[in-house]
Design a protein around this motif. Structure first.
Motif, short mmCIF file in Angstrom:
data_model
loop_
_atom_site.label_atom_id
_atom_site.label_comp_id
_atom_site.label_asym_id
_atom_site.label_seq_id
_atom_site.Cartn_x
_atom_site.Cartn_y
_atom_site.Cartn_z
N PHE A 37 88.92 49.53 39.97
CA PHE A 37 88.74 48.28 39.23
C PHE A 37 87.32 47.79 39.50
N GLY A 38 86.38 48.10 38.65
CA GLY A 38 84.99 47.74 38.92
C GLY A 38 84.52 48.46 40.16
N ASP A 39 84.05 47.66 41.14
CA ASP A 39 83.56 48.25 42.39
C ASP A 39 84.68 48.50 43.40
N ALA A 40 85.89 48.01 43.09
CA ALA A 40 87.01 48.17 44.02
C ALA A 40 87.77 49.46 43.70
N SER A 41 88.32 50.09 44.73
CA SER A 41 89.10 51.32 44.53
C SER A 41 90.16 51.42 45.61
N ALA A 42 91.29 52.00 45.25
CA ALA A 42 92.38 52.16 46.21
C ALA A 42 93.40 53.13 45.64
N GLY A 43 94.18 53.66 46.56
CA GLY A 43 95.26 54.55 46.14
C GLY A 43 96.51 53.77 45.81
N THR A 44 97.36 54.35 44.97
CA THR A 44 98.62 53.72 44.59
C THR A 44 99.75 54.74 44.67
N VAL A 45 100.96 54.24 44.85
CA VAL A 45 102.17 55.04 44.73
C VAL A 45 102.80 54.70 43.39
N ASN A 46 103.11 55.72 42.62
CA ASN A 46 103.48 55.49 41.22
C ASN A 46 104.93 55.90 40.95
N GLY A 47 105.51 55.23 39.99
CA GLY A 47 106.83 55.60 39.47
C GLY A 47 106.95 55.06 38.06
N GLY A 48 107.58 55.82 37.17
CA GLY A 48 107.63 55.34 35.81
C GLY A 48 108.72 55.99 34.97
N LEU A 49 108.76 55.53 33.73
CA LEU A 49 109.71 56.02 32.74
C LEU A 49 108.95 56.50 31.51
N GLY A 50 109.51 57.53 30.85
CA GLY A 50 108.86 58.05 29.66
C GLY A 50 109.86 58.40 28.59
N LEU A 51 109.35 58.50 27.38
CA LEU A 51 110.18 58.90 26.24
C LEU A 51 109.29 59.65 25.26
N THR A 52 109.70 60.90 24.97
CA THR A 52 108.93 61.71 24.03
C THR A 52 109.82 62.08 22.84
N PHE A 53 109.25 61.91 21.67
CA PHE A 53 109.92 62.30 20.43
C PHE A 53 109.27 63.60 19.93
N TRP A 54 110.02 64.71 20.03
CA TRP A 54 109.47 66.00 19.59
C TRP A 54 109.76 66.18 18.10
N PHE A 55 108.70 66.16 17.30
CA PHE A 55 108.93 66.35 15.86
C PHE A 55 108.55 67.73 15.35
N ASP A 84 96.98 46.69 48.52
CA ASP A 84 95.97 45.64 48.68
C ASP A 84 96.64 44.33 48.26
N GLU A 85 96.91 43.41 49.24
CA GLU A 85 97.67 42.19 48.96
C GLU A 85 96.84 41.12 48.26
N ASN A 86 95.53 41.25 48.25
CA ASN A 86 94.69 40.24 47.61
C ASN A 86 94.53 40.54 46.13
N ARG A 87 94.10 39.54 45.35
CA ARG A 87 93.91 39.72 43.91
C ARG A 87 92.58 39.12 43.50
N VAL A 88 91.54 39.63 44.07
CA VAL A 88 90.20 39.16 43.74
C VAL A 88 89.54 40.20 42.84
N ALA A 89 89.16 39.76 41.66
CA ALA A 89 88.54 40.67 40.69
C ALA A 89 87.29 41.30 41.27
N ASP A 90 87.13 42.58 41.00
CA ASP A 90 85.97 43.38 41.40
C ASP A 90 85.92 43.61 42.92
N ALA A 91 87.00 43.14 43.61
CA ALA A 91 87.04 43.35 45.06
C ALA A 91 88.36 43.96 45.49
N ASP A 92 89.38 43.80 44.69
CA ASP A 92 90.71 44.30 45.04
C ASP A 92 91.27 45.17 43.90
N VAL A 93 92.22 46.05 44.29
CA VAL A 93 92.97 46.85 43.31
C VAL A 93 94.40 46.31 43.31
#
Length: 467
Positions: free
Chosen positions: A148-166, A183-192
């Motif tokens: 996010f701008g000059d800020a960077s960090a790793g994340t753990v991801n999980g999600g849902l998807g849906l594909t329509f095969w035509f 990263d518990e803070n929410r400062v733009a350009d400083a936190d992710v």
């Protein structure tokens, strides 16, 4: 938002024309499209996502109106695939808590922060479980690194998807991924911040090999180098009888499974290619042809199909002109009834032999010579007639003398007289191979040589049947 709505609508429209995509057939996939980043995930900090915000996406979604993500993945089996996603965006909507409030978030412009993310993805597809031919729901987990701008960090991801095969290889992919940041803070350009990233784009599967181009991939194709039918595992069926050519004993003639793909038109259990009479039921021993008279000659080759005959005579019985049970072809006497034991000729009876010898004893020669007296010729003619009645019989002509004169001379005389009789018979139509002549001289008298009458009896010719 306009681009996302258009893609979603197109996907629903094309889904009705879809066909199933087999990940195992096309192990590689490339997906690309647009992504949206939503930084508003919690009303009480960043501990849990608020997916209800999808309804108000225009208020807090950051969307770059161009192709902004690329995913490359590979199917590894059992519904699982692994991949890598790269995405870019522009953050111009940053959601923060308004100081002094508990339930209202403020949308701030952080100054168009650049957003970059690289994410590793493990996806599981439910398509096989729901047995759908076009709908492909999925879940995914993974991890990534976000900027996010000059800020960077790793994340753990999980999600849902849906594909329509035509089509088998092309589909519309929709996906939402929750990215948890530590990263518990929410400062733009400083936190992710913890955020949700949405994806909408096209997915293309590839990598399946189909050498013969018949729509059946080589790994499932029993005939990978010859174009065939899906129903027959990629093998051709030239005669369209439902049996693959490779298993069809008659690939160009429609047949039945029980006959290994060959037809049996007359239903006699003999396939047409091996049936000499394919339209008329017959027997195996006759190669599929009938044999009405049971003589071993098929009716089509039998000149006498209703009368039992001989194969050598084209199925007809051999003629037996004299009715003696010996066919004319084997009958040495075809015009005279005889016996089987004597090759169709009559057997010489004892009476005939006696008659021959009675005649033979009356043959008269000129004194000391082997020439016949005139009164003897009728006797010789009678003997000839009897021998002709038995054309298959052989006879021995024996000459005898009395004891007058030298023994050696008598021997020569008896032989010459026997030869004279033989010569006459041959000249008058008796086959030479049926006759033999022998002289015995004075060795075998039948009467005394002391009287004129006895000597006359000893001077004789005898005709004997050779058995």
């Amino acid at each position: 938002m306009k681009h996302l709505n258009k893609l979603f609508a197109a996907g629903l429209l094309l889904a009705g024309l879809s066909t199933q995509a087999q990940n195992g057939d096309n192990p590689w996939a490339v997906s690309f499209g647009v992504n949206a980043v939503d930084t508003k995930v919690s009303a009480e900090g960043n501990s849990s996502p608020q997916f209800i915000q999808l309804i108000n996406a225009d208020d807090n979604w950051n969307i770059l109106p161009s192709v902004s993500y690329l995913n490359v993945s590979r199917y590894v089996g059992d519904g699982f695939s692994i991949g890598l996603t790269g995405s870019v965006n522009k953050i111009d909507k940053w959601l923060e808590r308004v100081p002094g409030t508990e339930s209202t978030d403020a949308v701030l412009n952080p100054g168009d922060l650049s957003y970059y993310a690289v994410d590793a993805v493990i996806k599981y597809s439910f398509q096989d479980l729901i047995k759908s031919t076009w709908l492909d729901p999925s879940i995914n987990v993974g991890g990534g690194y976000n900027f996010f701008g000059d800020a960077s960090a790793g994340t753990v991801n999980g999600g849902l998807g849906l594909t329509f095969w035509f089509t088998e290889n092309v589909g519309l992919q929709l996906q939402s991924v929750y990215k948890h940041s530590f990263d518990e803070n929410r400062v733009a350009d400083a936190d992710v911040p913890t955020h949700i990233q949405h994806f909408a784009g096209l997915s293309f599967k590839f990598g399946g090999k189909d050498t013969d181009g018949d729509g059946v991939y080589d790994k499932d194709d029993a005939c990978p180098e010859i174009a065939g039918l899906k129903a027959l595992n990629g093998c051709p069926d030239t005669d369209k009888d439902g049996i693959a050519d490779k298993d069809d004993a008659c690939p160009e003639l429609a047949g039945t499974p029980e006959n290994n793909g060959c037809p049996d038109t007359d239903g006699d259990g003999i396939i047409d290619p091996e049936d000499a009479c394919p339209e008329v039921a017959g027997t195996k021993i006759m190669k599929g042809c009938p044999d009405a008279d049971g003589d071993g000659v098929a009716d089509k080759d039998d000149e006498c199909p209703t009368v039992k005959g001989d194969r050598a005579n084209k199925g007809c019985p051999w003629p037996d002109g004299d009715g003696d049970g010996v066919f004319d072809k084997d009958d040495a006497c075809p015009e005279v009834a005889g016996t089987v034991a004597n090759n169709g000729c009559p057997e010489v009876s004892d009476e005939a032999v006696k008659k021959l010898n009675d005649y033979a004893k009356t043959i008269l020669f000129n004194s000391g010579k082997s020439t016949f007296q005139k009164q003897t010729y009728p006797v010789l003619e009678a003997i000839t007639a009897i021998l002709k009645e038995y054309p298959n019989s052989k006879f021995s002509i024996e000459g005898h003398t009395d004891s007058d004169g030298a023994e050696e001379a008598n021997q020569v005389l008896s032989t010459s007289r026997a030869e004279a009789v033989k010569a006459y018979l041959i000249e008058n139509g008796i086959d030479a191979t049926r006759l033999s002549a022998t002289g015995f001289g004075e060795k075998f008298p039948i009467d005394t040589n002391k009287t004129s009458k006895g000597k006359a009896n000893n001077r004789r010719v005898e005709v004997k049947l050779v058995k």
